[in-house]
Design a protein around this motif. Sequence first.
Motif, PDB file in Angstrom:
ATOM      1  N   GLY A 225       0.809  -1.213   0.000  1.00  0.00           N
ATOM      2  CA  GLY A 225       0.000   0.000   0.000  1.00  0.00           C
ATOM      3  C   GLY A 225       0.840   1.260   0.000  1.00  0.00           C
ATOM      4  N   GLN A 286      -4.730  -0.116   8.453  1.00  0.00           N
ATOM      5  CA  GLN A 286      -4.628   0.064   6.999  1.00  0.00           C
ATOM      6  C   GLN A 286      -5.972  -0.157   6.311  1.00  0.00           C
ATOM      7  OE1 GLN A 286      -1.485  -1.447   4.435  1.00  0.00           O
ATOM      8  NE2 GLN A 286      -0.311  -2.055   6.240  1.00  0.00           N
ATOM      9  N   TYR A 290      -8.128   2.534   3.953  1.00  0.00           N
ATOM     10  CA  TYR A 290      -8.447   2.352   2.531  1.00  0.00           C
ATOM     11  C   TYR A 290      -9.952   2.413   2.288  1.00  0.00           C
ATOM     12  CZ  TYR A 290      -3.613   0.631   2.249  1.00  0.00           C
ATOM     13  OH  TYR A 290      -2.252   0.504   2.323  1.00  0.00           O
ATOM     14  N   TRP A 369      -8.091   0.918  -4.558  1.00  0.00           N
ATOM     15  CA  TRP A 369      -8.142   0.940  -3.088  1.00  0.00           C
ATOM     16  C   TRP A 369      -8.837  -0.316  -2.558  1.00  0.00           C
ATOM     17  CZ3 TRP A 369      -4.703   3.876  -4.094  1.00  0.00           C
ATOM     18  CH2 TRP A 369      -4.749   5.217  -4.390  1.00  0.00           C
ATOM     19  N   LEU A 372      -6.379  -3.132  -2.407  1.00  0.00           N
ATOM     20  CA  LEU A 372      -5.533  -3.033  -1.215  1.00  0.00           C
ATOM     21  C   LEU A 372      -6.249  -3.550   0.028  1.00  0.00           C
ATOM     22  CD1 LEU A 372      -3.799   0.439  -1.748  1.00  0.00           C
ATOM     23  CD2 LEU A 372      -2.805  -1.831  -2.047  1.00  0.00           C
TER      24      LEU A 372
END
Length: 401
Positions: A225, A286, A290, A369, A372
């Motif tokens: 990422g 994370q 996202y 995104w 990810l």
Amino acid sequence: MQADKAAFREFAHWALLVVLGLNLRPILSSVSPLLMDIRADTGMSFQSSAWLTSLPVICMGLVALLGVRVQARVGERYGVALGLTLILGACLWRFYGAHAPSLLATALLGGAGVALIQVLVPVLIKRQFPHRIALALGVYSASLMAGGGLAALVSPRVALHFNHWQSGLGIWLIPALVALVMWWRLPLGASVLPEAAGAAGAGTRPWYTRRAWLLALYFGLVNCGYMSMVAWLPAYFVQMGWSAARSGSLLAFMTVFQVIAALVMPALAHRSIDRRPLLAISLCAQALGYVGLVMWPLDSPHLWVALIGFGLGACFALSLILILDHCRQPREAGQLASFVQGAGFLVNALSPWLTGWLRELTGSFVSAWWVLVVAVVSMLVVTAVFSPASNARSVFAPPGG
């Protein structure tokens, strides 16, 4: 007097570790805030301009896989010096690189320099700071990420001041030159003789074990990422009406939380031999970030970027510690770090390219995104494998085994 000299030398070692880290990300993150100007002057598409980020990472991976051989040929002291010289040369070339081929060449040159240093730093840390490995890795990781954020913040301002985007890319030859001078005067725990490095690498073959491959895949996916954010986060917000300087400052804001996480999480990891709880927290941060970029990008952009930065900073530092958990000697750290970072960075390299391709295909960054999110959640499941008992087993196979 002797005590003062020892204290100064220790301070100098820590300062050198920081300066080395600061030089390892500007070659990547200085491009993104200036991407629209670069594309306008060179005619590069989104997909082709993604190579400005992907090529250095590919180069990092390939050079890292050859890191032990390079170390055996030139030694640690000359290897780091060569890496800094390549970064300096790439930045100098960027002052004059107004065409796509020259920019791509500088990406390869700088990526090779970064790779050489990244492969050797874990070895140097394990030798120079044997009782403070987690802290040293945290400081190194924090300085590495700070360099990336600083470049994203400073490069567009330098380019605007001189009305010359090449200046925003080339200015980073200055810290490379400073680091080269410092390194040559006081190499950090480095072996000078190539023969010592070659002997250290004999008889270990981590690439023959499943655990080494799992570590490489894990390192690649929990950190991929970062490459997408560096390459495309400013462009994502520029397309929503933000200026280059403002979007670059958002990447710098993300870096603040990367640095915090890279310092705090290794300190917490030092209190326990089980890395899984901290890794799980980092991956969840994370994933939330996202999702926020997809669902509410303009409502709370700083919150989402802070979560992403915290998760990425923690994952990078903790994944390095996880690598060293599998090693008993500095020579093993060098072998395993070379392989894991090499293969992991090749996985990383797909991320900015895939993001650019999806942007060309769909007209939006949203699908990238979501990719990810899927990658991070998958690695959250894999994290359960890394128990302290399994980490303690050697990943090194005997020759021919």
